[in-house]
Write an enzyme that holds these catalytic residues in place. Structure first.
Site, PDB file in Angstrom:
ATOM      1  N   ASP A 102       0.858  -1.179   0.000  1.00 35.36           N
ATOM      2  CA  ASP A 102       0.000   0.000   0.000  1.00 35.36           C
ATOM      3  C   ASP A 102       0.902   1.240   0.000  1.00 35.36           C
ATOM      4  OD1 ASP A 102      -3.107   0.734   0.474  1.00 35.36           O
ATOM      5  OD2 ASP A 102      -1.897   2.041   1.768  1.00 35.36           O
ATOM      6  N   HIS A 310      -6.562  -6.915  -1.204  1.00 31.01           N
ATOM      7  CA  HIS A 310      -5.533  -5.898  -0.972  1.00 31.01           C
ATOM      8  C   HIS A 310      -4.642  -6.216   0.225  1.00 31.01           C
ATOM      9  CE1 HIS A 310      -3.699  -1.970  -1.265  1.00 31.01           C
ATOM     10  NE2 HIS A 310      -4.016  -1.693  -0.014  1.00 31.01           N
TER      11      HIS A 310
END
Length: 338
Positions: A102, A310
């Site tokens: 991220d 994710h």
């Protein structure tokens, strides 16, 4: 092997970090993203510590027990890179392998770009290398317009980034109303059903906020990603520090681009690894143009697809650890202890 907790403080910044393994061994520094903590790497630290490395994961600025700042500009990637340099010096190491996820990915890519002499190798989960800096301005031109028609989604899945710029206080308030509820809502496993559909982040501006002015929905914790202990750690930290710091990372696009422009070069020579999240529909890198700048600017790039959403390192730790270990063995065998 348990990870030990440490604090390193200098005149400019305090870093809390977790570590596992021999402090004299080659460091592998794991860098988390939004809205995470050093514990996001809880499945990696004991494994790579046990393999003979010094596995280290800091709380990034604005998070956990590291320094929290009150200005947006203090959360530019340039400052996070400086934090890593201080941490590396503190560890007594000249070089390290850097792994990011991220927002941690732009930090480790920038580390490799700005300080190649201190980077043995760089690995990123979900977010590819953007050689001109990680910002809406560099991401929007790569949007898949078959999924995100420009008249409906001018910024594609990155609409939410522009909402931070336009309505920062409202964005923060949406999360600060119920950090624990948001942790349970956000940290969920990926699923294959979203392929070819617009991600929820594409609707944030049109809806006037992440939750359209409503309360965060109450959902059960996804036990495949978080334990109750993990939920408590995230919720406590985000409740204590608030979302101003984490959200401010999104407010520095021009500064991040300017930082990239000052790099000695954009092409990375050291071994690089990129792990695609098959079911990550915001950082959608499978079959899209988003990884193209990375592929054009990494001389020694390895890619692998992990069938996860994710939160890859927490959802599919075995697959992530295997991919990292395989890459290290193939590309940096000299780092392994005899």
């Amino acid at each position: 092997m348990n990870a030990a907790s440490h604090i390193h403080a200098t005149a400019r910044h305090t870093t809390h970090y977790l570590s596992a393994g021999d402090p004299g061994a080659t460091p592998i520094i794991f860098v988390h993203g939004w809205p995470e903590l050093s514990i996001s790497w809880r499945h990696q630290l004991p494994v790579f510590g046990g393999l003979g490395f010094h596995a280290v994961a800091p709380d990034m600025r604005g998070y956990g027990r590291s320094s929290v700042y009150s200005r947006h500009e203090d959360y530019a990637v340039e400052h996070a890179v400086a934090d890593l340099i201080e941490l590396l010096d503190h560890l007594g190491a000249e070089k390290a392998v850097f792994v990011g996820h991220d927002w941690g990915a732009p930090v480790v890519w920038s580390m490799a770009q700005q300080h190649p002499e201190r980077t043995l190798g760089v690995a990123a989960l979900c977010v590819p290398y953007m050689p001109d800096g990680f910002a809406p301005e560099t991401l929007i031109p790569l949007v898949d317009r078959a999924v995100y028609p420009e008249d409906q989604f001018p910024a594609g899945q990155w609409e939410y980034m522009l909402f931070y710029r336009e309505n920062f206080a409202a964005a923060c308030a949406g999360f600060d109303q119920n950090p624990r509820g948001f942790v349970k809502l956000a940290f969920r496993a990926g699923a294959p059903g979203g392929e070819g559909q617009p991600a929820g982040t594409a609707f944030v501006r049109a809806n006037g906020g992440w939750f359209g002015g409503a309360s965060i929905p109450d959902v059960p914790r996804d036990g495949s990603v978080l334990t109750a202990e993990d939920e408590e750690a995230y919720a406590e930290s985000l409740s204590r520090n608030g979302f101003f710091g984490p959200d401010s990372w999104y407010m520095n696009g021009p500064a991040n681009m300017a930082h990239a422009a000052r790099a000695p070069g954009k092409r990375l020579a050291m071994p690089a690894l990129f792990l695609h999240g098959a079911y990550d529909y915001v950082c959608a890198t499978v079959g899209t143009r988003l990884p193209d700048p990375m592929r054009a600017n990494c001389a020694d790039l390895t890619e692998a697809v992990v069938r996860s959403g994710h939160w890859m390192a927490q959802e599919k730790p075995r697959e992530v650890n295997a991919a990292l270990a395989k890459w290290l063995a193939a590309k940096l065998p000299e780092l392994w202890p005899a």
